[in-house]
Design a protein around this motif. Structure first.
Motif, PDB file in Angstrom:
ATOM      1  N   VAL A 139      30.046 -33.729  36.516  1.00 57.84           N
ATOM      2  CA  VAL A 139      29.383 -32.421  36.648  1.00 57.84           C
ATOM      3  C   VAL A 139      28.924 -32.275  38.092  1.00 57.84           C
ATOM      4  CG1 VAL A 139      27.560 -30.890  35.819  1.00 57.84           C
ATOM      5  CG2 VAL A 139      28.588 -32.552  34.242  1.00 57.84           C
ATOM      6  N   ASN A 140      29.490 -31.323  38.782  1.00 52.47           N
ATOM      7  CA  ASN A 140      29.174 -31.129  40.189  1.00 52.47           C
ATOM      8  C   ASN A 140      27.790 -30.501  40.368  1.00 52.47           C
ATOM      9  OD1 ASN A 140      29.992 -30.875  43.110  1.00 52.47           O
ATOM     10  ND2 ASN A 140      29.680 -28.710  42.648  1.00 52.47           N
ATOM     11  N   GLU A 141      26.997 -31.066  41.257  1.00 49.90           N
ATOM     12  CA  GLU A 141      25.723 -30.497  41.711  1.00 49.90           C
ATOM     13  C   GLU A 141      24.804 -30.083  40.554  1.00 49.90           C
ATOM     14  OE1 GLU A 141      25.999 -28.980  46.228  1.00 49.90           O
ATOM     15  OE2 GLU A 141      26.460 -27.460  44.727  1.00 49.90           O
ATOM     16  N   MET A 142      24.415 -31.059  39.747  1.00 51.26           N
ATOM     17  CA  MET A 142      23.551 -30.752  38.611  1.00 51.26           C
ATOM     18  C   MET A 142      22.228 -30.149  39.051  1.00 51.26           C
ATOM     19  SD  MET A 142      24.370 -33.944  36.038  1.00 51.26           S
ATOM     20  CE  MET A 142      24.488 -35.229  37.290  1.00 51.26           C
ATOM     21  N   SER A 143      21.676 -30.616  40.150  1.00 48.34           N
ATOM     22  CA  SER A 143      20.400 -30.076  40.632  1.00 48.34           C
ATOM     23  C   SER A 143      20.550 -28.627  41.083  1.00 48.34           C
ATOM     24  CB  SER A 143      19.860 -30.918  41.787  1.00 48.34           C
ATOM     25  OG  SER A 143      19.518 -32.214  41.340  1.00 48.34           O
ATOM     26  N   PHE A 144      21.637 -28.313  41.767  1.00 46.58           N
ATOM     27  CA  PHE A 144      21.841 -26.939  42.229  1.00 46.58           C
ATOM     28  C   PHE A 144      22.100 -26.002  41.051  1.00 46.58           C
ATOM     29  CE2 PHE A 144      24.564 -23.441  43.652  1.00 46.58           C
ATOM     30  CZ  PHE A 144      23.728 -22.867  44.596  1.00 46.58           C
ATOM     31  N   VAL A 145      22.893 -26.445  40.080  1.00 52.67           N
ATOM     32  CA  VAL A 145      23.145 -25.615  38.904  1.00 52.67           C
ATOM     33  C   VAL A 145      21.832 -25.330  38.181  1.00 52.67           C
ATOM     34  CG1 VAL A 145      24.335 -25.472  36.674  1.00 52.67           C
ATOM     35  CG2 VAL A 145      25.500 -26.481  38.639  1.00 52.67           C
ATOM     36  N   ALA A 146      20.988 -26.357  38.059  1.00 49.78           N
ATOM     37  CA  ALA A 146      19.705 -26.182  37.387  1.00 49.78           C
ATOM     38  C   ALA A 146      18.841 -25.153  38.110  1.00 49.78           C
ATOM     39  CB  ALA A 146      18.986 -27.518  37.289  1.00 49.78           C
ATOM     40  N   PHE A 147      18.863 -25.196  39.447  1.00 43.52           N
ATOM     41  CA  PHE A 147      18.075 -24.244  40.230  1.00 43.52           C
ATOM     42  C   PHE A 147      18.669 -22.845  40.168  1.00 43.52           C
ATOM     43  CE2 PHE A 147      17.848 -22.056  44.372  1.00 43.52           C
ATOM     44  CZ  PHE A 147      16.504 -21.737  44.381  1.00 43.52           C
ATOM     45  N   ALA A 148      19.945 -22.724  40.541  1.00 38.18           N
ATOM     46  CA  ALA A 148      20.556 -21.403  40.668  1.00 38.18           C
ATOM     47  C   ALA A 148      20.775 -20.730  39.322  1.00 38.18           C
ATOM     48  CB  ALA A 148      21.877 -21.516  41.421  1.00 38.18           C
ATOM     49  N   GLY A 149      21.227 -21.503  38.342  1.00 34.80           N
ATOM     50  CA  GLY A 149      21.539 -20.916  37.043  1.00 34.80           C
ATOM     51  C   GLY A 149      20.426 -21.004  36.037  1.00 34.80           C
ATOM     52  N   GLY A 150      19.595 -22.076  36.148  1.00 33.61           N
ATOM     53  CA  GLY A 150      18.541 -22.288  35.168  1.00 33.61           C
ATOM     54  C   GLY A 150      17.217 -21.660  35.517  1.00 33.61           C
ATOM     55  N   ASP A 151      16.930 -21.553  36.829  1.00 29.89           N
ATOM     56  CA  ASP A 151      15.635 -21.005  37.250  1.00 29.89           C
ATOM     57  C   ASP A 151      15.726 -19.643  37.920  1.00 29.89           C
ATOM     58  OD1 ASP A 151      13.811 -22.932  36.371  1.00 29.89           O
ATOM     59  OD2 ASP A 151      14.247 -24.248  38.070  1.00 29.89           O
ATOM     60  N   MET A 152      16.834 -19.364  38.612  1.00 28.52           N
ATOM     61  CA  MET A 152      16.922 -18.152  39.427  1.00 28.52           C
ATOM     62  C   MET A 152      17.864 -17.093  38.861  1.00 28.52           C
ATOM     63  SD  MET A 152      14.764 -19.007  41.659  1.00 28.52           S
ATOM     64  CE  MET A 152      14.918 -17.623  42.778  1.00 28.52           C
ATOM     65  N   ALA A 153      18.582 -17.398  37.771  1.00 29.62           N
ATOM     66  CA  ALA A 153      19.510 -16.452  37.128  1.00 29.62           C
ATOM     67  C   ALA A 153      20.568 -15.914  38.090  1.00 29.62           C
ATOM     68  CB  ALA A 153      18.735 -15.289  36.489  1.00 29.62           C
ATOM     69  N   ARG A 154      20.966 -16.750  39.061  1.00 29.79           N
ATOM     70  CA  ARG A 154      21.956 -16.314  40.044  1.00 29.79           C
ATOM     71  C   ARG A 154      23.382 -16.651  39.628  1.00 29.79           C
ATOM     72  NH1 ARG A 154      19.703 -18.900  45.479  1.00 29.79           N
ATOM     73  NH2 ARG A 154      21.876 -18.510  46.066  1.00 29.79           N
ATOM     74  N   SER A 155      23.534 -17.514  38.633  1.00 28.73           N
ATOM     75  CA  SER A 155      24.854 -17.926  38.163  1.00 28.73           C
ATOM     76  C   SER A 155      24.697 -18.431  36.733  1.00 28.73           C
ATOM     77  CB  SER A 155      25.429 -19.019  39.074  1.00 28.73           C
ATOM     78  OG  SER A 155      24.590 -20.160  39.073  1.00 28.73           O
ATOM     79  N   SER A 156      25.803 -18.846  36.133  1.00 29.92           N
ATOM     80  CA  SER A 156      25.745 -19.357  34.768  1.00 29.92           C
ATOM     81  C   SER A 156      24.690 -20.455  34.684  1.00 29.92           C
ATOM     82  CB  SER A 156      27.101 -19.947  34.369  1.00 29.92           C
ATOM     83  OG  SER A 156      28.133 -19.003  34.523  1.00 29.92           O
ATOM     84  N   PRO A 157      23.828 -20.427  33.668  1.00 29.00           N
ATOM     85  CA  PRO A 157      23.785 -19.558  32.481  1.00 29.00           C
ATOM     86  C   PRO A 157      22.845 -18.363  32.598  1.00 29.00           C
ATOM     87  CG  PRO A 157      22.334 -21.419  32.130  1.00 29.00           C
ATOM     88  CD  PRO A 157      22.939 -21.598  33.505  1.00 29.00           C
ATOM     89  N   HIS A 158      22.445 -17.992  33.820  1.00 26.99           N
ATOM     90  CA  HIS A 158      21.658 -16.786  34.086  1.00 26.99           C
ATOM     91  C   HIS A 158      20.320 -16.782  33.346  1.00 26.99           C
ATOM     92  CE1 HIS A 158      25.939 -15.663  34.760  1.00 26.99           C
ATOM     93  NE2 HIS A 158      25.423 -15.163  35.862  1.00 26.99           N
TER      94      HIS A 158
END
Length: 383
Positions: A139-158
């Motif tokens: 899984v690429n960049e788990m920390s970034f996915v968590a930030f961008a997608g999990g906290d900021m709604a900028r990408s999946s999963p919004h």
């Protein structure tokens, strides 16, 4: 001291942008198709070899492969896998680069189970096609996915406010996939890839928040290693190769602008960040899994990152390579603007990518510098 054997076929690697998430407007991205790498894989790998690059990062598009749960259509992958084999390019395959099938809830236990089964199926396919176990990034960049997608709604999963929940489940999935791939293909290697960052407070009142934010960069790696939240299934043997992503804007003032590399009072030399990561996860090998900048500073930025990497290596950091990522310039995720950040430009001319000559010339110079420096280190280690 006996030096570690090289991880990669070349010190410089290339990365093909393979994001497949849904962007801010919830439109599915397919950067492999957008750059036509799916159609030009053989030419792309061949062209990289002309620049002395024999190792690359590439990706699977899970949403295309598993449109029906438990059934795998590998037709989107096999041309790229076979092209890499034809050119004898070593590939680190991203199994999940920001995107997953639409029917899956990324927060659910089902995500973990489906991902592990998918990873095992790929491992078996890789062995059948190549006779070798794969080298993967689960899984690429788990920390970034968590930030961008999990906290900021900028990408999946919004979503917002669910970053830690998302990170934990992505770590569960990465660990489950690692176990599944090892069972299917003993000897497989695994890169765990996340950004290295440095945030600087603007005033004393921000120091505690900044310390916590800087410390969070280690969290996914620590979870995989079982040092934090061991209930997720992590253990030291789950953490294999450390991949660090580092761009021109990975150091910044808290809630403000990126720091300049010339800001010697606040900007930490990249060699120091590498040494800190190496000390934390010793004796594991490291590599720079992504780095780039847009426009004319491309050669200057690569020179800075490479020379800092070689300085770290000279001080004993077990760093094995620098990946030009993305190697092909592309259009932006959300605004479709052209991002001129690659060694190769997007539009082919007579079936070949046009080369950004200033970066190619600097790369050639740095390849000679790296070869000389690394040879000297190997001789010193063998004395």
């Amino acid at each position: 001291m006996t030096p570690q054997p090289p991880l990669f076929q070349s010190f410089f690697l290339a990365g093909f942008e393979c994001s497949s998430h849904r962007n801010m407007s919830r439109r599915r991205l397919d950067m492999i198709a957008a750059t036509r790498h799916d159609l030009l894989a053989l030419e792309d790998y061949s062209q990289l070899s002309e620049h002395g690059i024999r190792t690359a990062r590439d990706g699977l598009r899970w949403h295309l492969i598993e449109t029906t749960p438990g059934q795998y259509d590998w037709s989107s992958l096999l041309p790229m896998l076979r092209a890499a084999e034809a050119v004898r390019t070593q590939v680190i395959w991203d199994l999940c680069h920001y995107g997953w099938p639409d029917d899956l809830d990324v927060f659910s236990p089902a995500f973990v189970d489906r991902f592990a089964a998918f990873a095992a199926a790929f491992a078996r396919l890789h062995v059948e096609e190549t006779g070798r176990p794969p080298f993967v990034c689960p899984v690429n960049e788990m920390s970034f996915v968590a930030f961008a997608g999990g906290d900021m709604a900028r990408s999946s999963p919004h979503t917002r406010g669910r970053g830690m929940e998302l990170k934990r489940n992505l770590v569960r999935a990465a660990i489950a996939a690692t176990r599944a791939v090892r069972a299917a293909a003993p000897g497989a290697r695994f890169a765990c890839i996340d950004p290295l960052i440095n945030i600087v407070p603007r005033h004393a009142g921000e120091e505690a928040a900044v310390r916590a934010h800087n410390a969070s960069q280690w969290q996914a790696w620590d979870m995989v290693a079982g040092r934090e939240a061991p209930e997720l299934g992590g253990s030291e043997d789950m953490l294999d190769v450390i991949g660090v992503n580092y761009y021109w804007n990975n150091q910044w003032l808290h809630d403000s602008q990126p720091l300049s590399v010339f800001d010697s009072g606040r900007y930490r030399p990249f060699r120091d960040l590498l040494a800190e990561a190496a000390a934390r996860y010793a004796p594991r090998p490291l590599f720079i899994a992504e780095t780039s900048i847009e426009g004319s500073p491309r050669p200057t930025w690569l020179r800075y990152v490479t020379e800092e990497t070689l300085a770290a290596a000279a001080s004993g950091v077990p760093v094995h390579g620098v990946c030009l990522y993305p190697v092909i310039s592309h259009h932006g995720w959300d605004d479709d603007r052209y991002c001129p950040n690659g060694l190769l430009e997007l539009t082919p001319l007579h079936g070949r990518r046009q080369v950004h000559r200033p970066l190619a010339e600097e790369l050639a110079r740095l390849q000679g510098q790296a070869a000389k420096a690394l040879m000297g280190e190997r001789r010193a280690a063998m004395r």
